[in-house]
Design an enzyme around this catalytic site. Structure first.
Site, PDB file in Angstrom:
ATOM      1  N   ALA A  98     -14.990 -39.747   0.590  1.00 13.63           N
ATOM      2  CA  ALA A  98     -13.999 -39.689   1.663  1.00 13.63           C
ATOM      3  C   ALA A  98     -13.048 -38.535   1.367  1.00 13.63           C
ATOM      4  O   ALA A  98     -12.852 -38.162   0.209  1.00 13.63           O
ATOM      5  CB  ALA A  98     -13.238 -41.003   1.727  1.00 13.63           C
ATOM      6  N   GLY A 141     -17.611 -42.354  -1.073  1.00 14.30           N
ATOM      7  CA  GLY A 141     -18.118 -42.645   0.269  1.00 14.30           C
ATOM      8  C   GLY A 141     -19.449 -41.970   0.556  1.00 14.30           C
ATOM      9  O   GLY A 141     -20.227 -42.456   1.382  1.00 14.30           O
ATOM     10  N   GLU A 144     -21.934 -44.278  -0.816  1.00 17.34           N
ATOM     11  CA  GLU A 144     -21.941 -45.470   0.050  1.00 17.34           C
ATOM     12  C   GLU A 144     -22.653 -45.202   1.376  1.00 17.34           C
ATOM     13  O   GLU A 144     -23.353 -46.066   1.904  1.00 17.34           O
ATOM     14  CB  GLU A 144     -20.494 -45.927   0.287  1.00 17.34           C
ATOM     15  CG  GLU A 144     -19.870 -46.479  -0.994  1.00 17.34           C
ATOM     16  CD  GLU A 144     -18.373 -46.705  -0.885  1.00 17.34           C
ATOM     17  OE1 GLU A 144     -17.672 -45.832  -0.328  1.00 17.34           O
ATOM     18  OE2 GLU A 144     -17.895 -47.748  -1.345  1.00 17.34           O
ATOM     19  N   GLU A 164     -14.161 -43.437  -7.599  1.00 17.87           N
ATOM     20  CA  GLU A 164     -12.856 -43.813  -7.037  1.00 17.87           C
ATOM     21  C   GLU A 164     -11.855 -44.238  -8.111  1.00 17.87           C
ATOM     22  O   GLU A 164     -10.662 -44.002  -7.990  1.00 17.87           O
ATOM     23  CB  GLU A 164     -13.022 -44.953  -6.011  1.00 17.87           C
ATOM     24  CG  GLU A 164     -13.693 -44.542  -4.708  1.00 17.87           C
ATOM     25  CD  GLU A 164     -15.211 -44.671  -4.716  1.00 17.87           C
ATOM     26  OE1 GLU A 164     -15.805 -44.757  -5.814  1.00 17.87           O
ATOM     27  OE2 GLU A 164     -15.799 -44.686  -3.624  1.00 17.87           O
TER      28      GLU A 164
END
Ligand code: CO8
Length: 290
Positions: A98, A141, A144, A164
């Site tokens: 992200a 992300g 993911e 993260e």
């Protein structure tokens, strides 16, 4: 799939745009995109290719990129000529997570009231098979996103990770759940708690990906796999995907029951009749997606 269209298009528009903008371009599969490239591929034009295209930021996932990806997914989902979708990034990076710059100053109140990450897992609602073709970084992300796809092919340079923890947060797009189900507790814990990355070879050994290819061959190979899938009956393919996915969400007994019902349901399709007749008559099946 009207409700899916609405779902895929949902997502906050209030977030500021990505800093790096490339020129808007129009592609066959839908609209003016700035952060992705979307086109039809394959000998029969039956594969939808979505390429994340924010190279300066290593394809960091900002909200406008996610909105465009959802729009392209919706277009391919609703296009009856498309039988499978390939999602890829650049040779250097599938997606580096992200967009940290976009997220860094958000408050808990914002996350709840504006719903940070709203629409980010819409991909998991797409009923057509999606292949992730991962070269380079698939971090946070990005990892993911790959995990939301149905098949992951990787280039030799791929690196998967959930870093993260190193920036003071935890995975928020299914990393602690999907990754753990796929690679098991010990490796998932190690990745999530240390932020360490694993190589394509390690990912293959752990069952995270199905195949490894040379970097420059990866997308071509993913498209070939998608073509194979798209040449089968689309309705039966959808049932097969639904049944495999149930293995992640139900008990064994419920999953077996669902599989049996879907198996029986294939006998209500013309394509099952065509497929079995073709075998008996020693010819190639000509599926009509009915
Ligand atoms: N966000 C924003 N910008 C990024 C990101 C990111 N995640 N990753 C890289 N960039 C930018 C850098 O800021 C840099 O931009 P600039 O040149 O303007 O400074 C540019 O990309 C190139 O990056 P580097 O100079 O750092 O390149 P390196 O080759 O040295 O390093 C790395 C590459 C290792 C990928 C490094 O950039 C890195 O560690 N990036 C951050 C990885 C990370 O922490 N990802 C997790 C983010 S949090 C998250 O993903 C939460 C997910 C929530 C749910 C999502 C559901 C789908």
């Amino acid at each position: 799939m009207a409700s899916l269209s609405a779902l895929l298009l949902r997502g906050p528009s209030l977030l500021r745009p990505c800093p790096q903008l490339s020129a808007a371009r129009t592609y066959a599969a839908g609209g003016d995109f700035k952060y992705i490239i979307s086109e039809k591929k394959g000998k029969k034009n039956n594969v939808g290719l979505i390429q994340l295209n924010r190279p300066k930021a290593l394809n960091a996932l900002c909200q406008p990129l996610i909105n465009e990806m959802n729009q392209a997914l919706m277009t391919f989902q609703e296009d009856p000529s498309i039988g499978a979708i390939v999602l890829t990034g650049s040779e250097k990076s599938f997606a580096a997570g992200a967009d940290i710059k976009e997220m860094s100053d958000k408050t808990l109140q914002f996350c709840y009231s504006e719903k940070l990450l709203k629409g980010w897992d819409n991909m998991s609602q797409v009923t057509k098979p999606i292949i992730a073709a991962v070269n380079g970084f698939a971090l946070g992300g990005g990892c993911e996103l790959a995990l939301m796809c149905d098949i992951i092919y990787a280039g030799e340079n791929a690196q998967f990770g959930q870093p993260e923890i190193l920036i003071g947060t935890i995975p928020g797009g299914g990393g602690t759940q999907r990754l753990t189900r796929v690679v098991g507790k010990s490796l998932a814990m190690e990745m999530v708690l240390t932020g360490d990355r694993i190589s394509a070879q390690e990912a293959k050994q752990a069952g995270l990906i199905s195949k490894i290819f040379p970097v420059e061959k990866l997308v071509e190979e993913a498209i070939q796999c998608a073509e194979k899938i798209a040449n089968n009956s689309k309705i039966v393919t959808q049932m097969a995907k639904e049944s495999v996915n149930a293995a992640f969400e139900t008990t064994l007994a419920e999953g077996i029951r669902l599989e049996k019902k879907l198996f029986f349901s294939t006998f209500a399709t013309d394509d099952q009749k065509e497929g079995m007749s073709a075998f008996v008559e020693k010819r190639k099946a000509n599926f009509k997606d009915n």
